[in-house]
Write an enzyme that holds these catalytic residues in place. Structure first.
Site, PDB file in Angstrom:
ATOM      1  CG  HIS A  17      -6.955  13.053  -7.837  1.00 21.64           C
ATOM      2  ND1 HIS A  17      -7.225  11.649  -7.802  1.00 21.64           N
ATOM      3  CD2 HIS A  17      -6.627  13.163  -6.448  1.00 21.64           C
ATOM      4  CE1 HIS A  17      -6.958  11.295  -6.500  1.00 21.64           C
ATOM      5  NE2 HIS A  17      -6.634  12.165  -5.789  1.00 21.64           N
ATOM      6  CE  LYS A  41       2.283   6.996   2.233  1.00 26.23           C
ATOM      7  NZ  LYS A  41       1.697   8.312   2.080  1.00 26.23           N
ATOM      8  NE  ARG A  90     -10.582  15.031   0.262  1.00 21.57           N
ATOM      9  CZ  ARG A  90      -9.918  13.672   0.744  1.00 21.57           C
ATOM     10  NH1 ARG A  90     -10.125  12.647  -0.142  1.00 21.57           N
ATOM     11  NH2 ARG A  90      -9.114  13.682   1.460  1.00 21.57           N
ATOM     12  CB  SER A 127      -7.853   7.205  -4.323  1.00 17.64           C
ATOM     13  OG  SER A 127      -7.533   8.264  -5.156  1.00 17.64           O
TER      14      SER A 127
HETATM   15  O1  PNS Z   1      -2.538  11.551  -2.283  1.00 17.57           O
HETATM   16  P1  PNS Z   1      -1.894  11.781  -0.995  1.00 17.57           P
HETATM   17  O2  PNS Z   1      -1.647  10.426  -0.316  1.00 17.57           O
HETATM   18  O3  PNS Z   1      -2.643  12.657  -0.046  1.00 17.57           O
HETATM   19  O4  PNS Z   1      -0.329  12.459  -1.360  1.00 17.57           O
HETATM   20  C1  PNS Z   1       0.670  12.761  -0.342  1.00 17.57           C
HETATM   21  C2  PNS Z   1       1.694  13.204  -1.041  1.00 17.57           C
HETATM   22  C3  PNS Z   1       2.454  12.128  -1.976  1.00 17.57           C
HETATM   23  C4  PNS Z   1       1.516  14.555  -1.456  1.00 17.57           C
HETATM   24  C5  PNS Z   1       2.656  13.575   0.420  1.00 17.57           C
HETATM   25  O5  PNS Z   1       2.719  12.292   1.102  1.00 17.57           O
HETATM   26  C6  PNS Z   1       4.124  13.987  -0.053  1.00 17.57           C
HETATM   27  O6  PNS Z   1       4.271  15.217  -0.280  1.00 17.57           O
HETATM   28  N1  PNS Z   1       4.977  12.932   0.123  1.00 17.57           N
HETATM   29  C7  PNS Z   1       6.279  13.178  -0.197  1.00 17.57           C
HETATM   30  C8  PNS Z   1       7.423  13.193   1.065  1.00 17.57           C
HETATM   31  C9  PNS Z   1       7.487  14.292   1.812  1.00 17.57           C
HETATM   32  O7  PNS Z   1       7.886  15.608   1.119  1.00 17.57           O
HETATM   33  N2  PNS Z   1       7.092  14.390   2.689  1.00 17.57           N
HETATM   34  C10 PNS Z   1       7.057  15.757   3.867  1.00 17.57           C
HETATM   35  C11 PNS Z   1       5.786  16.282   3.789  1.00 17.57           C
HETATM   36  S1  PNS Z   1       5.528  17.609   4.534  1.00 17.57           S
END
Ligand code: PNS
Length: 165
Positions: A17, A41, A90, A127
């Site tokens: 990150h 979550k 990745r 993570s």
């Molecule tokens: O580290 P992660 O778990 O891959 O992060 C995911 C994250 C937080 C970037 C994604 O779940 C997100 O953007 N969540 C906010 C809700 C949202 O906007 N959902 C629509 C995505 S198209």
């Protein structure tokens, strides 16, 4: 002002990150590391703890700040006049879902997603894997900042003790 967000759960922040944030900070004038705080979550660290660790991990980058967001990422972007989302890729396996999210996000708001290839030394890093390795006593130094490793080991030990009670 070119402003971008680096969104994620960061439970906890890894060196992968930090690498993406560092490179975003080179590309953009201002970068917000946006920590998703949606309640649904199951996290090892609270939102405050995750943000606290990110602040420490990113302190060397003067144009980076850390913030939390709940709800849709695009709503955060609209409210903060952000038009770019930076995501690390990745492997090809990340691409399908990331592309879908990028297209959904750009359909919801005036925001582009910029994909940055993860540096090869971090291409296996996640993570979730770091937590699993640490939970089984594996050495995660080099995968997360040292102070994160300390907090991770402490938290896993606390949880283990609670589980025994
Ligand atoms: O580290 P992660 O778990 O891959 O992060 C995911 C994250 C937080 C970037 C994604 O779940 C997100 O953007 N969540 C906010 C809700 C949202 O906007 N959902 C629509 C995505 S198209």
């Amino acid at each position: 002002m070119r402003r971008a967000v680096c969104p994620g759960s960061f439970d906890p922040v890894t060196n992968g990150h930090v690498d993406i944030v560092a490179r975003a900070s080179y590309l953009f004038d201002e970068v917000v590391v946006a920590v998703g705080v949606n309640k649904s979550k199951n996290r090892l660290f609270t939102a405050e703890e995750r943000m606290d660790m990110l602040n420490e991990a990113c302190r060397e980058f003067p144009n980076v700040k850390v913030d939390g967001f709940s709800g849709l990422l695009t709503t955060y972007c609209q409210e903060h006049d952000v038009h770019a989302i930076v995501k690390g890729l990745r492997a090809v396996s990340d691409f399908d879902y990331e592309l879908q999210m990028a297209q959904m996000n750009s359909s919801l708001a005036d925001v582009e997603t910029v994909f940055v290839p993860t540096s090869p030394e971090y291409s296996f890093l996640a993570s979730s894997l770091v937590k699993e390795v640490a939970a089984f006593g594996g050495d995660v130094s080099g995968l997360v900042p040292d102070f994160v490793r300390t907090r991770l080991v402490e938290r896993l030990e606390e949880n283990r003790r609670k589980g025994e009670q």
